[in-house]
Design a protein around this motif. Structure first.
Motif, mmCIF file in Angstrom:
data_model
loop_
_atom_site.group_PDB
_atom_site.id
_atom_site.type_symbol
_atom_site.label_atom_id
_atom_site.label_comp_id
_atom_site.label_asym_id
_atom_site.label_seq_id
_atom_site.Cartn_x
_atom_site.Cartn_y
_atom_site.Cartn_z
ATOM 1 N N GLU A 283 0.806 -1.223 0.000
ATOM 2 C CA GLU A 283 0.000 0.000 0.000
ATOM 3 C C GLU A 283 0.838 1.271 0.000
ATOM 4 O O GLU A 283 0.322 2.364 -0.287
ATOM 5 C CB GLU A 283 -0.940 0.007 1.198
ATOM 6 N N ASN A 284 2.115 1.151 0.287
ATOM 7 C CA ASN A 284 3.001 2.310 0.284
ATOM 8 C C ASN A 284 3.771 2.475 -1.030
ATOM 9 O O ASN A 284 4.636 3.346 -1.141
ATOM 10 C CB ASN A 284 4.001 2.222 1.449
ATOM 11 N N LYS B 207 -1.602 5.682 -5.107
ATOM 12 C CA LYS B 207 -2.318 5.863 -3.835
ATOM 13 C C LYS B 207 -3.822 6.018 -4.074
ATOM 14 O O LYS B 207 -4.656 5.521 -3.304
ATOM 15 C CB LYS B 207 -1.784 7.084 -3.098
ATOM 16 N N LYS B 208 -4.188 6.744 -5.130
ATOM 17 C CA LYS B 208 -5.593 6.923 -5.454
ATOM 18 C C LYS B 208 -6.245 5.574 -5.777
ATOM 19 O O LYS B 208 -7.366 5.268 -5.338
ATOM 20 C CB LYS B 208 -5.756 7.879 -6.637
ATOM 21 N N GLN C 106 1.578 9.007 -6.435
ATOM 22 C CA GLN C 106 0.304 9.687 -6.182
ATOM 23 C C GLN C 106 -0.853 8.977 -6.896
ATOM 24 O O GLN C 106 -1.924 8.775 -6.319
ATOM 25 C CB GLN C 106 0.386 11.141 -6.652
#
Length: 481
Positions: free
Chosen positions: A302-303, A456-457, A453
């Motif tokens: 998730e990172n 992450k969305k 970015q």
């Protein structure tokens, strides 16, 4: 009287007798004629009228016959049958030519077949078959791509009277889901091809369950398709030891794409978007699929950190395959002499899928003597891997093709010098074959900047679906913006 006088007298007497006879006969004839005339003259008036009526009737009959002879004959079947005193009339009916018949049949491509040969088996001549091939080329299809088992529907016109083939009017086949090719005769009797594409709906499907015996069985019981199970195991094979780490009570969760026809039929299961395993002591491993702006695909936590992994040491579908022969010196089972075994052998069922051990470019895909069907993949300037004794190469695998780690490149076999189906796997470091079980070569790049970015969305969208906060079945998630 002298003799001369007597002769003359006798001649005159004979002549007078002949004349008398002639006169008598003439008199008799005249008398008979007179009697006939007298008899007719004494007929009664009734007899004369009957005679006249008879003559008149004969005259009228002769006139009617002459008139009928000048008029064409017209037959009335019913009147003829009534007046024929039981006689049966035979009426000839001309043969009626039947309309041509349209028939359909389905042909199947078998091993060794070529496209034109299949069409010829349906009655098409070679030149027409070549025209069909050229028509398909114009819409971007190469008939060499047809696979064994492909169904081809033929529509043809048949002469109903003689059963002869008049023409093959339409050819239809669907080499891939949603892509149908139709070749038909146009108004000029020329073959024209078209591609009819069916728009497939992409639906996201979430499955989860508890492992009791094995991960594969648990996923199958949860309704996960076989190809998705294989891909799920492949994703975790770089970080999880399925022999020792998977225990009863562990759980799994998988979100994957499904392609659906307009009628609702699921025709294909696609990419895994999210894969999760919860192991002992609630150790959770969650991976998200992401395609970067350059088209590269990988799985990240998730990172945005890619799990560092080495070349897969067991690059095959059959993860529980046992090692039948290790790297090192041994007596060759066929050659019966001591040689260096330059790789590791994994015994596996014939036809099992073989994966690329890592990202790279195919350098060889050919027959290689005792190696049988053999593939070599170059991963970087330092490492390459080799795969021998394959039964077959996967579609599209040839020199120069770029492959991803975990991509199917071939199938387990026993070609070349082999005593049974297995994968002979090699690792080549700087041109020298080394022990595959001792090699470690880290790969993967973490996400940063704008890529992170966007990632992450997508993670937020996926988490909403996997936690059932949204209707994931109707949510078409884009993994690349």
């Amino acid at each position: 009287m002298t003799s001369i006088d007597i002769s003359c007298y006798q001649g005159k007497r004979a002549k007078s007798f002949g004349q008398a006879v002639m006169l008598f006969l003439y008199g008799m004839i005249v008398s008979f004629a007179v009697v006939l005339v007298v008899f007719n003259n004494f007929s009664t008036p009734e007899e004369n009228k009957r005679e006249e009526a008879k003559i008149e009737a004969e005259r009228k009959e002769s006139k009617e016959i002459a008139t009928l002879a000048s008029v064409p004959e017209v037959y009335d079947v019913q009147d003829s049958e009534e007046n024929a005193l039981g006689q049966e009339w035979e009426i000839e009916v001309e043969d009626v030519e039947n309309e041509p018949e349209i028939k359909s049949e389905v042909l199947e491509v078998k091993k060794g077949d070529n496209f034109i040969g299949v069409l010829q088996s349906a009655g098409m001549d070679y030149q027409d078959g070549l025209d069909v091939v050229n028509a398909l080329k114009k819409v971007g299809f190469d008939v060499k791509k047809l696979q064994i088992g492909q169904k081809i529907e033929i529509e043809k016109t048949i002469d109903s009277n003689f059963g002869e083939l008049l023409s093959i009017d339409k050819i239809t086949f669907e080499p891939s889901v949603g892509n149908k090719y139709i070749v038909a005769l146009d108004e000029n009797e020329k073959y024209v091809a078209e591609l009819v594409e069916t728009e497939l709906k992409i639906e996201n499907k979430l499955s989860e369950g508890v492992i009791t015996s094995s991960l594969a069985v648990a996923m199958k019981n949860a309704g996960v398709p076989q190809n998705v199970i294989g891909n799920f195991i492949n994703i975790f094979s770089y970080t999880v030891d399925f022999r020792s780490e998977i225990k009863s009570g562990n759980t799994f969760k998988v979100l994957f794409e499904r392609k659906i026809m307009p009628d609702g039929q699921v025709v294909k299961s696609g990419d895994i978007l999210y894969a999760e395993l919860v192991l002992a002591r609630n150790t959770k491993i969650a991976l998200y699929r992401y395609e970067d702006s350059l088209g590269g695909v990988d799985y990240y936590n998730e990172n945005g950190l890619v799990l560092k992994r080495t070349l897969d040491r067991k690059p095959m579908e059959f993860r529980s395959a046992r090692i039948s022969s290790r790297y090192g010196w041994r007596i060759h089972p066929i050659l019966k002499r001591r040689i260096l075994h330059s790789g590791v052998d994994y015994a596996a069922p014939k036809g099992s899928r073989i994966y690329a051990s890592g990202d790279g470019v195919v350098k060889k895909a050919q027959w290689a003597g005792g190696y049988g069907k053999y593939i070599v993949i170059r991963h970087n300037s330092e490492y390459s891997t080799g795969y021998a004794h394959m039964n077959n190469f996967a579609n599209g695998i040839k020199p120069g093709v770029r492959v991803k780690q975990g991509q199917v490149i071939g199938y387990v076999g026993s070609t070349g010098r082999s005593t049974g189906p297995h994968l002979h796997f090699e690792v080549i470091k700087n041109g020298k074959k080394v022990d595959p079980l001792k090699v470690k070569a880290a790969t993967g790049t973490n996400l940063t900047g704008k890529e992170l970015q966007r990632f992450k969305k997508n993670v937020a969208d996926i988490n909403a679906m996997t936690n059932k906060q949204v209707d994931f079945a109707n949510n078409n998630l884009s993994i690349k913006e």
